[in-house]
Design a protein around this motif. Structure first.
Motif, PDB file in Angstrom:
ATOM      1  N   HIS A 138       0.842  -1.197   0.000  1.00 11.15           N
ATOM      2  CA  HIS A 138       0.000   0.000   0.000  1.00 11.15           C
ATOM      3  C   HIS A 138       0.872   1.239   0.000  1.00 11.15           C
ATOM      4  O   HIS A 138       1.543   1.517   0.979  1.00 11.15           O
ATOM      5  CB  HIS A 138      -0.921  -0.012   1.222  1.00 11.15           C
ATOM      6  CG  HIS A 138      -1.672  -1.302   1.367  1.00 11.15           C
ATOM      7  ND1 HIS A 138      -1.097  -2.417   1.915  1.00 11.15           N
ATOM      8  CD2 HIS A 138      -2.915  -1.650   1.002  1.00 11.15           C
ATOM      9  CE1 HIS A 138      -1.974  -3.412   1.891  1.00 11.15           C
ATOM     10  NE2 HIS A 138      -3.089  -2.976   1.339  1.00 11.15           N
ATOM     11  N   HIS A 155      -7.363   3.616  -1.746  1.00  5.61           N
ATOM     12  CA  HIS A 155      -7.997   3.643  -0.427  1.00  5.61           C
ATOM     13  C   HIS A 155      -7.819   5.025   0.173  1.00  5.61           C
ATOM     14  O   HIS A 155      -6.700   5.534   0.228  1.00  5.61           O
ATOM     15  CB  HIS A 155      -7.334   2.627   0.516  1.00  5.61           C
ATOM     16  CG  HIS A 155      -7.385   1.222   0.011  1.00  5.61           C
ATOM     17  ND1 HIS A 155      -8.548   0.488  -0.059  1.00  5.61           N
ATOM     18  CD2 HIS A 155      -6.407   0.412  -0.452  1.00  5.61           C
ATOM     19  CE1 HIS A 155      -8.279  -0.718  -0.535  1.00  5.61           C
ATOM     20  NE2 HIS A 155      -6.992  -0.782  -0.782  1.00  5.61           N
ATOM     21  N   GLU A 192      -2.982   0.179  -4.107  1.00  5.03           N
ATOM     22  CA  GLU A 192      -2.433  -1.171  -4.149  1.00  5.03           C
ATOM     23  C   GLU A 192      -2.866  -1.837  -5.443  1.00  5.03           C
ATOM     24  O   GLU A 192      -3.909  -1.502  -6.000  1.00  5.03           O
ATOM     25  CB  GLU A 192      -2.879  -2.004  -2.933  1.00  5.03           C
ATOM     26  CG  GLU A 192      -4.332  -2.422  -2.943  1.00  5.03           C
ATOM     27  CD  GLU A 192      -4.664  -3.354  -1.780  1.00  5.03           C
ATOM     28  OE1 GLU A 192      -4.046  -4.421  -1.691  1.00  5.03           O
ATOM     29  OE2 GLU A 192      -5.548  -3.004  -0.973  1.00  5.03           O
ATOM     30  N   HIS A 232      -9.952  -8.422   0.780  1.00  5.81           N
ATOM     31  CA  HIS A 232      -9.387  -8.427   2.130  1.00  5.81           C
ATOM     32  C   HIS A 232      -9.746  -7.114   2.808  1.00  5.81           C
ATOM     33  O   HIS A 232     -10.128  -6.159   2.150  1.00  5.81           O
ATOM     34  CB  HIS A 232      -7.865  -8.632   2.098  1.00  5.81           C
ATOM     35  CG  HIS A 232      -7.135  -7.612   1.278  1.00  5.81           C
ATOM     36  ND1 HIS A 232      -6.866  -7.791  -0.062  1.00  5.81           N
ATOM     37  CD2 HIS A 232      -6.648  -6.398   1.588  1.00  5.81           C
ATOM     38  CE1 HIS A 232      -6.233  -6.732  -0.530  1.00  5.81           C
ATOM     39  NE2 HIS A 232      -6.085  -5.853   0.447  1.00  5.81           N
ATOM     40  N   HIS A 290      -8.660  -4.088   5.901  1.00  2.23           N
ATOM     41  CA  HIS A 290      -7.442  -3.386   6.294  1.00  2.23           C
ATOM     42  C   HIS A 290      -7.492  -2.890   7.735  1.00  2.23           C
ATOM     43  O   HIS A 290      -8.556  -2.612   8.265  1.00  2.23           O
ATOM     44  CB  HIS A 290      -7.197  -2.184   5.379  1.00  2.23           C
ATOM     45  CG  HIS A 290      -6.912  -2.550   3.969  1.00  2.23           C
ATOM     46  ND1 HIS A 290      -7.873  -2.502   2.985  1.00  2.23           N
ATOM     47  CD2 HIS A 290      -5.790  -2.991   3.369  1.00  2.23           C
ATOM     48  CE1 HIS A 290      -7.340  -2.893   1.843  1.00  2.23           C
ATOM     49  NE2 HIS A 290      -6.078  -3.198   2.042  1.00  2.23           N
ATOM     50  N   GLU A 339      -3.106  -6.009   6.143  1.00  2.00           N
ATOM     51  CA  GLU A 339      -4.250  -6.676   5.518  1.00  2.00           C
ATOM     52  C   GLU A 339      -4.698  -7.847   6.381  1.00  2.00           C
ATOM     53  O   GLU A 339      -3.868  -8.509   6.987  1.00  2.00           O
ATOM     54  CB  GLU A 339      -3.847  -7.211   4.134  1.00  2.00           C
ATOM     55  CG  GLU A 339      -3.407  -6.131   3.197  1.00  2.00           C
ATOM     56  CD  GLU A 339      -3.139  -6.671   1.789  1.00  2.00           C
ATOM     57  OE1 GLU A 339      -2.932  -7.887   1.637  1.00  2.00           O
ATOM     58  OE2 GLU A 339      -3.150  -5.847   0.857  1.00  2.00           O
TER      59      GLU A 339
HETATM   60 ZN   LIG Z   1      -4.790  -4.231   0.749  1.00  2.00          ZN
END
Ligand SMILES: [Zn+2]
Length: 134
Positions: A31, A69, A79, A86, A88, A99
């Motif tokens: 990320h 994000h 990412e 998934h 975070h 993650e």
């Molecule tokens: Zn992620």
């Protein structure tokens, strides 16, 4: 991800796009903010401006190559969109992004939507955390 994937996503293969894609793939940290990517490219001796990094990341996002994000209290991080779903966890002190995927939480969310008469289509869950006091 390679040049072929860029073309498949409808993007012409340009040097900045290739460099930024390689950076996202090579990085241990999945990320990264635009500034992180810019700095890493500079350290690697690549001459890609910050404005270009922003522009290319937006193009990648629109093409479905990366996910953006907007976590609270920091700049947007990106990412590669090559992983399955998934959730975070974001450290409020260090900005570290972790993650996780918990089958119980996934199941519960489906059930909760169901109990309200809905079908769960998507969700995003972010836990904001601090290092434990020792
Ligand atoms: Zn992620």
């Amino acid at each position: 991800m390679d040049n072929h994937d860029l073309r498949k996503a409808g993007l012409k293969v340009t040097l900045p796009r290739v460099k930024i894609l390689q950076q996202l793939e090579a990085s241990e940290e999945r990320h990264m903010s635009a500034e992180d990517i810019y700095k890493a490219l500079m350290e690697a001796g690549e001459d890609v401006g910050l404005a270009t990094v922003y522009r290319v990341l937006t193009q990648f996002e629109q093409a479905g190559i990366v996910m953006r994000h907007n976590f609270e209290g920091g700049s947007a991080v990106f990412e590669l969109a090559d992983e399955g779903h998934h959730d975070h966890m974001v450290c409020l002190e260090t900005g570290q992004v972790v993650e996780f995927l918990d089958p119980e939480i996934e199941k519960r969310q489906k059930l909760i939507a169901d109990e309200h008469g809905f079908e769960l289509m998507d969700h995003s869950l972010v836990l904001y955390v601090k290092p434990k006091k020792k």
